[in-house]
Structure formats: C-alpha cells, structure tokens
Design a protein around this motif. Structure first.
Motif, PDB file in Angstrom:
ATOM      1  N   GLN A 135      45.624  36.211  19.139  1.00  0.00           N
ATOM      2  CA  GLN A 135      44.413  34.325  19.160  1.00  0.00           C
ATOM      3  C   GLN A 135      43.275  34.666  19.918  1.00  0.00           C
ATOM      4  OE1 GLN A 135      44.083  32.988  16.586  1.00  0.00           O
ATOM      5  NE2 GLN A 135      45.441  33.733  15.168  1.00  0.00           N
ATOM      6  N   PRO A 136      42.269  34.665  20.351  1.00  0.00           N
ATOM      7  CA  PRO A 136      41.404  34.891  20.870  1.00  0.00           C
ATOM      8  C   PRO A 136      41.600  34.070  22.161  1.00  0.00           C
ATOM      9  CG  PRO A 136      40.172  36.201  19.430  1.00  0.00           C
ATOM     10  CD  PRO A 136      41.957  35.185  18.213  1.00  0.00           C
ATOM     11  N   LEU A 137      40.885  34.377  23.255  1.00  0.00           N
ATOM     12  CA  LEU A 137      41.859  33.431  23.512  1.00  0.00           C
ATOM     13  C   LEU A 137      39.898  33.404  24.778  1.00  0.00           C
ATOM     14  CD1 LEU A 137      43.368  31.381  25.682  1.00  0.00           C
ATOM     15  CD2 LEU A 137      43.906  33.257  28.011  1.00  0.00           C
ATOM     16  N   THR A 138      39.181  33.652  25.104  1.00  0.00           N
ATOM     17  CA  THR A 138      38.160  33.691  26.044  1.00  0.00           C
ATOM     18  C   THR A 138      37.425  35.059  26.841  1.00  0.00           C
ATOM     19  OG1 THR A 138      36.843  32.112  27.765  1.00  0.00           O
ATOM     20  CG2 THR A 138      38.914  32.938  28.292  1.00  0.00           C
ATOM     21  N   ARG A 139      36.304  35.244  27.294  1.00  0.00           N
ATOM     22  CA  ARG A 139      36.052  36.273  28.435  1.00  0.00           C
ATOM     23  C   ARG A 139      35.820  35.866  29.232  1.00  0.00           C
ATOM     24  NH1 ARG A 139      32.211  34.369  24.691  1.00  0.00           N
ATOM     25  NH2 ARG A 139      30.271  33.370  25.025  1.00  0.00           N
ATOM     26  N   SER A 140      35.182  36.090  30.196  1.00  0.00           N
ATOM     27  CA  SER A 140      34.453  36.779  31.501  1.00  0.00           C
ATOM     28  C   SER A 140      34.235  37.912  32.152  1.00  0.00           C
ATOM     29  CB  SER A 140      35.856  36.012  32.955  1.00  0.00           C
ATOM     30  OG  SER A 140      36.390  37.427  32.788  1.00  0.00           O
ATOM     31  N   ALA A 141      33.438  37.446  32.824  1.00  0.00           N
ATOM     32  CA  ALA A 141      32.596  38.744  33.755  1.00  0.00           C
ATOM     33  C   ALA A 141      32.946  39.351  34.809  1.00  0.00           C
ATOM     34  CB  ALA A 141      31.351  38.086  34.696  1.00  0.00           C
ATOM     35  N   GLY A 142      33.261  40.718  35.917  1.00  0.00           N
ATOM     36  CA  GLY A 142      34.245  40.780  36.540  1.00  0.00           C
ATOM     37  C   GLY A 142      34.098  41.749  37.620  1.00  0.00           C
ATOM     38  N   LEU A 143      33.940  41.713  38.694  1.00  0.00           N
ATOM     39  CA  LEU A 143      33.559  42.370  39.565  1.00  0.00           C
ATOM     40  C   LEU A 143      34.071  43.547  39.936  1.00  0.00           C
ATOM     41  CD1 LEU A 143      31.889  39.935  41.494  1.00  0.00           C
ATOM     42  CD2 LEU A 143      30.972  41.267  40.078  1.00  0.00           C
ATOM     43  N   TRP A 144      34.032  44.994  40.327  1.00  0.00           N
ATOM     44  CA  TRP A 144      35.288  45.866  40.775  1.00  0.00           C
ATOM     45  C   TRP A 144      34.719  45.429  42.380  1.00  0.00           C
ATOM     46  CZ3 TRP A 144      37.665  48.353  37.340  1.00  0.00           C
ATOM     47  CH2 TRP A 144      37.445  49.333  36.293  1.00  0.00           C
ATOM     48  N   ILE A 145      35.988  45.600  42.884  1.00  0.00           N
ATOM     49  CA  ILE A 145      36.034  45.581  44.295  1.00  0.00           C
ATOM     50  C   ILE A 145      36.698  47.006  44.908  1.00  0.00           C
ATOM     51  CG2 ILE A 145      35.664  42.656  43.985  1.00  0.00           C
ATOM     52  CD1 ILE A 145      38.702  42.718  44.547  1.00  0.00           C
ATOM     53  N   ASP A 146      37.596  47.345  44.221  1.00  0.00           N
ATOM     54  CA  ASP A 146      38.277  48.717  45.181  1.00  0.00           C
ATOM     55  C   ASP A 146      38.230  49.550  44.056  1.00  0.00           C
ATOM     56  OD1 ASP A 146      39.402  47.575  47.873  1.00  0.00           O
ATOM     57  OD2 ASP A 146      40.922  46.392  46.493  1.00  0.00           O
ATOM     58  N   TRP A 147      38.869  50.721  44.135  1.00  0.00           N
ATOM     59  CA  TRP A 147      39.078  52.105  43.535  1.00  0.00           C
ATOM     60  C   TRP A 147      39.332  52.979  44.108  1.00  0.00           C
ATOM     61  CZ3 TRP A 147      37.360  57.080  43.305  1.00  0.00           C
ATOM     62  CH2 TRP A 147      37.007  57.802  41.895  1.00  0.00           C
ATOM     63  N   ASP A 148      40.594  53.491  43.346  1.00  0.00           N
ATOM     64  CA  ASP A 148      41.701  54.452  43.932  1.00  0.00           C
ATOM     65  C   ASP A 148      41.511  56.003  43.940  1.00  0.00           C
ATOM     66  OD1 ASP A 148      43.812  54.882  46.135  1.00  0.00           O
ATOM     67  OD2 ASP A 148      44.638  55.733  44.325  1.00  0.00           O
ATOM     68  N   GLU A 149      40.810  57.331  44.018  1.00  0.00           N
ATOM     69  CA  GLU A 149      40.332  58.081  43.602  1.00  0.00           C
ATOM     70  C   GLU A 149      42.005  58.964  42.594  1.00  0.00           C
ATOM     71  OE1 GLU A 149      38.303  62.095  43.793  1.00  0.00           O
ATOM     72  OE2 GLU A 149      38.280  60.794  46.043  1.00  0.00           O
ATOM     73  N   GLY A 150      42.565  58.849  43.941  1.00  0.00           N
ATOM     74  CA  GLY A 150      44.334  59.262  43.593  1.00  0.00           C
ATOM     75  C   GLY A 150      44.965  58.862  42.461  1.00  0.00           C
ATOM     76  N   GLY A 154      41.541  50.732  38.990  1.00  0.00           N
ATOM     77  CA  GLY A 154      40.569  50.368  40.100  1.00  0.00           C
ATOM     78  C   GLY A 154      40.895  48.863  39.678  1.00  0.00           C
ATOM     79  N   ILE A 155      40.204  47.975  40.771  1.00  0.00           N
ATOM     80  CA  ILE A 155      40.903  46.370  40.580  1.00  0.00           C
ATOM     81  C   ILE A 155      39.335  45.172  40.723  1.00  0.00           C
ATOM     82  CG2 ILE A 155      41.754  44.460  42.234  1.00  0.00           C
ATOM     83  CD1 ILE A 155      43.700  46.809  41.843  1.00  0.00           C
ATOM     84  N   VAL A 156      39.389  45.158  39.789  1.00  0.00           N
ATOM     85  CA  VAL A 156      38.219  43.819  39.140  1.00  0.00           C
ATOM     86  C   VAL A 156      38.909  42.381  39.637  1.00  0.00           C
ATOM     87  CG1 VAL A 156      37.157  43.303  37.115  1.00  0.00           C
ATOM     88  CG2 VAL A 156      38.378  45.169  37.446  1.00  0.00           C
TER      89      VAL A 156
END
Length: 499
Positions: A135-150, A154-156
C-alpha cells in the motif's frame, strides 16, 4: 487518380532541425543511414564502429497547386491521414530525445544567478517513494550526501516523514500533541536520474528533526550535496523538487522566521515563503492547462526538498511541504556529524519550549524591554510536566539568557547548543544513556530576579514533545466534567490549544 493520390501521400517537406526516423509507405521499419564515427569524431578511439543515423522525418503536405478541396477531397483526406501518422511518430520519437522535449514554462523566473545555482544543485536531488504491505505510503525528495566507489553504494538524506504513518496516533488526556507511528520496515524505492529505480535501505531515522538516512546501491558516481553553514532571515532562496516524471520544479522565494516558533514541537524550524508573483503565474498556468486538457495538474510538493541559496548550497530541508517549514543547514550539519561519528543524533531533553524574544511582535518586544529591561533571550512558552526544569522553578513567561555560559538568542541557536553538548558528552566517552548537567541562566519574571539553574537531563534521540501541566490538567478536567467549550475562555484557554 489513385496513382496521383499515392504520389501525393509520399510528398513531404523537411522539418527544420529534426533528425528523426521516417516510416515508409508500407509501414515497414524506418530506413537507416550508416556512417563511421571516425569521420565525425577523430581521436576518440571508436573509429572502427559504425553508427546508425535515422533518415530525416518529413512532414506531409498538399502542394500549392491543389487548392480546390471539394474537387480533391481524396487528396486532402490522404494528406490528413499521413499527417496523423507523422505526428504520432514525431511524438513517439521526441519522447526518446531529451533535446526535443517541450516545456511550456520557462526554467525559472529568477536572474541568471539563480539558473547557475539550480543546475549544479539539482544533480544531487532525487525522488523517493515508500509503501507498507504493497500500500503506497508517501513520497519525498532526497539528497546524496555520501558515495563509496569501492562498494558502489551511496547515502541519501531525506525526511523521516517518508516512513511515517499518514494519520497521528489517538490522543488522550495526557498527550495532547500529535504523535505519529513510524514504519522502519517500509519498502522504499529510490527513483534515479536515468529513470531506473533502486531499493533504499534505512540506516537510521530521527523523529525530532525529521531526518532519515538510506543506503542505495548505485553503479555510477553521484553528485554530493553542498551545505551552507548558516541561513539568514530575509535571505532570497530557491526551493527545488521533482515531479512524478522526475522533471525539476523550482520555486523562487524568501526565508522567514516570523512563525518558526509556532510549530508544534518544531520551534527550531525556519520557513520558506514563495514569491507571490511566481506563485500567481504558476497557478494561472495550471488553471490554463486544466481548462485545456480537462485534467487538473496539482503541485507535487514533497518533504525532504532542499532550499538553496544563490551559490547553489543547501540552506535547509523541507519537513512540512504544506507550510514550507524547513530544518536549517546549521542543524543538518550537526545532525550529519553526529550520525557519521556516533551512529545516532541525540539531544538533551530540557522539557522546555521557547520563543525568541527578538522575533516577537515589536509592540510586545518593546513592552518587555520597558517593563523588564531585557531585549534578548528566549521566552519560555511551555514547561513539561514532571521535568527537572519544572522542579527547579522554571515557569512559563521566564526568560532564558544563557545555556552553559553561552548567550542564546534564537531557538536555532538553542538546538545547535544542545547538539554541541551531545558531541562533547560522546567525546568524553559517554553513551546515549548518560545523563548530562545543563546550566541555565534564567530570569524569573514573577520575582524579577536572575538565577542560574542546574538541570540534570537525559539524552535521547526520540522526539521531544513538551506538554504543559496546566493545560493538560484543565483539558482532563474539562473532559471528565463535560465543561462546555464556550466556557474555556474563562480559564484563559481555547479549543485551538488542543488541536
């Protein structure tokens, strides 16, 4: 005549700037022209590969010499059919070409500086949606704050409202303010820029500041968000968001703080107010589209949307899309520091809700200065039942000047000070279950005296909801004895206090 009609259907004129496919007269696959990359891009290392170039898309037309519609009905009918096929194919192909997409409104009605700020900031902005039990709950925007190449992950950073129930929990006599149920196990889908999706795995959420962190598997480097150190009242800003089709949405406005202390349990927020002229233009545009298509196109405002300055840095994250309230970047920076270093975002629960004296109505602020000779600090609005603050004598209407020797002028400064106390506590080796001593310099307005109070309080990463004792007790009595609402004003209270 049939031959003439067939010949006419095949006549066309080249549409300027279109480099599309052309469907032949039998509806077969479009013809392709082949070229070699080496002839167009020398030195890119792909000279031996062949590139298929689609033939130009040509629009059917009736020759100028054929003017009599009545005598040439079959010709015009054939042309109409050919044009319909042409339009269908052109629209189908255009959907595949980002450079041919048509936008009815300009990018943004702001100076060129705003455009330069938006484009880099938008690269770190994504969209998320959640569901519970399909059952759909909601939606939101997000921002990338970390990324690990290995690990290719990524962290949002987004709003914790993404996993929050839509309706608050039922209230009782002792809990008058809204409390919500959160769903840490909700299924979260991350909508990436290339129209693909990925699963978002919840790492941590904190209810007091409405922040959440999700881990996402991504196979390419992502653009990380740049956060500003501070945000000022009256500062011009831009609010970014993404529609359901991931197209960017931009709103021009200004940062205000005049109602920031009124939020229930969110007195640390600031507010984004849209530019009225921009909003009027957008409303007119949506109404025009509604009249033209018969379908209302609503705004797709989401929590978690960034508010950016004209340098492209995030100055806040929306936590209530309807009111435009947002958590300022100074608090977000401290939250991210605590989570990255200690895995949680606790704060001392003072049991106080305050309002900045400097942001009161000028008439009220001047009256306080005239009567008390005080023009800075925090006015206590509520004291939580049974809190240490209540036990040491802090009351509604008192004025707080300092916390641990540091002058505090706004509730945002207060929150950052409390987060700083947590950092110091953790640095000394304590954990989230520790108690901390907080020294509060307070002016007791009833006695006209200054005192320094020592509060021993708990650290917690749960949302702090301050429930004033007098209001709760009266509400319980009014409910038990069935006092008419019309008599509540006699006690200095109103029904609005409980909703």
């Amino acid at each position: 005549m049939a031959a003439e009609t067939r010949s006419l259907e095949l006549r066309s004129k080249t549409t300027r700037g279109d480099d599309h496919v052309e469907e032949d007269e039998e509806g077969r696959e479009p013809k392709k022209m082949k070229t070699t990359l080496a002839t167009e891009q020398d030195g890119d290392g792909d000279g031996d590969e062949e590139l298929e170039i689609s033939s130009p898309l040509r629009e059917p037309y009736v020759p100028d010499g054929v003017k009599d519609r009545r005598a040439n009905q079959h010709i015009f009918a054939a042309c109409k059919l050919a044009k319909a096929k042409f339009s269908e194919k052109r629209d189908r192909v255009n959907k595949l070409l980002p450079t041919c997409q048509y936008f009815e409104r300009p990018l943004v009605s702001v100076p060129d500086a705003g455009r330069k700020a938006v484009l880099p900031a938008a690269r770190s902005l994504i969209r998320l949606s959640s569901s519970v039990g399909r059952q759909p709950l909601t939606r939101s925007a997000g921002l990338w704050i970390d990324w690990d190449e290995g690990s290719g992950t990524g962290i949002v950073l987004t709003s914790a409202h993404l996993i929050r129930a839509k309706k608050p929990l039922p209230k009782d006599y002792w809990m008058l303010k809204d409390r919500h149920l959160y769903h840490p196990g909700a299924q979260v889908t991350v909508h990436l820029h290339d129209d693909t999706t990925a699963e978002g795995r919840l790492l941590y959420h904190q209810e007091h500041y409405d922040v959440a962190f999700f881990k996402v598997a991504v196979d390419r480097r992502v653009q990380l968000t740049s956060f500003a150190d501070t945000v000022n009242m009256g500062q011009k800003a831009l609010r970014l968001g993404r529609e359901e089709n991931l197209n960017l949405r931009i709103t021009h406005g200004k940062v205000k703080l005049d109602e920031a202390e009124l939020g229930e349990g969110h007195h640390h927020n600031m507010y984004f107010y849209p530019n009225e002229k921009y909003e009027d233009e957008e409303t007119e545009e949506r109404q025009r589209m509604w009249r033209g298509k018969g379908v209302y196109i609503p705004r797709c405002d989401d929590d978690g949307e960034p508010v950016i300055d004209f340098d492209g840095k995030v100055v806040g994250m929306i936590n209530c899309s309807e009111s435009g309230s947002f958590v300022p970047s100074s608090i977000l920076n401290n939250c991210m520091y605590l989570w990255r270093n200690f895995g949680c975002i606790p704060r001392p629960h003072l049991g106080l809700q305050c309002e900045a004296l400097k942001f009161l109505d000028p008439i009220h602020a001047e009256y306080i200065w005239r009567k008390l000779n005080i023009d800075d600090g925090l006015v206590v609005k509520e004291v939580s039942i049974g809190s240490h603050a209540e036990k040491v004598g802090i009351r509604v209407g008192d004025i707080i000047e300092c916390i641990d020797g540091e002058r505090i002028s706004t509730t945002i400064e207060l929150e950052n000070k409390l987060l700083g106390i947590c950092m110091g506590t953790f640095d000394r080796g304590n954990d989230i279950n520790a108690k901390v001593d907080v020294f509060v310099r307070v002016f007791h307005t009833a006695n006209h005296v200054w005192r320094t109070k020592q509060l021993t309080v708990n650290l917690s990463d749960r949302r702090e909801v301050v429930e004033g004792g007098q209001r709760v007790l009266f509400y319980a009595m009014a409910s038990m004895f069935d006092f008419p609402v019309s008599t509540w004003h006699c006690f200095g209270l109103s029904l609005l206090s409980y909703h």
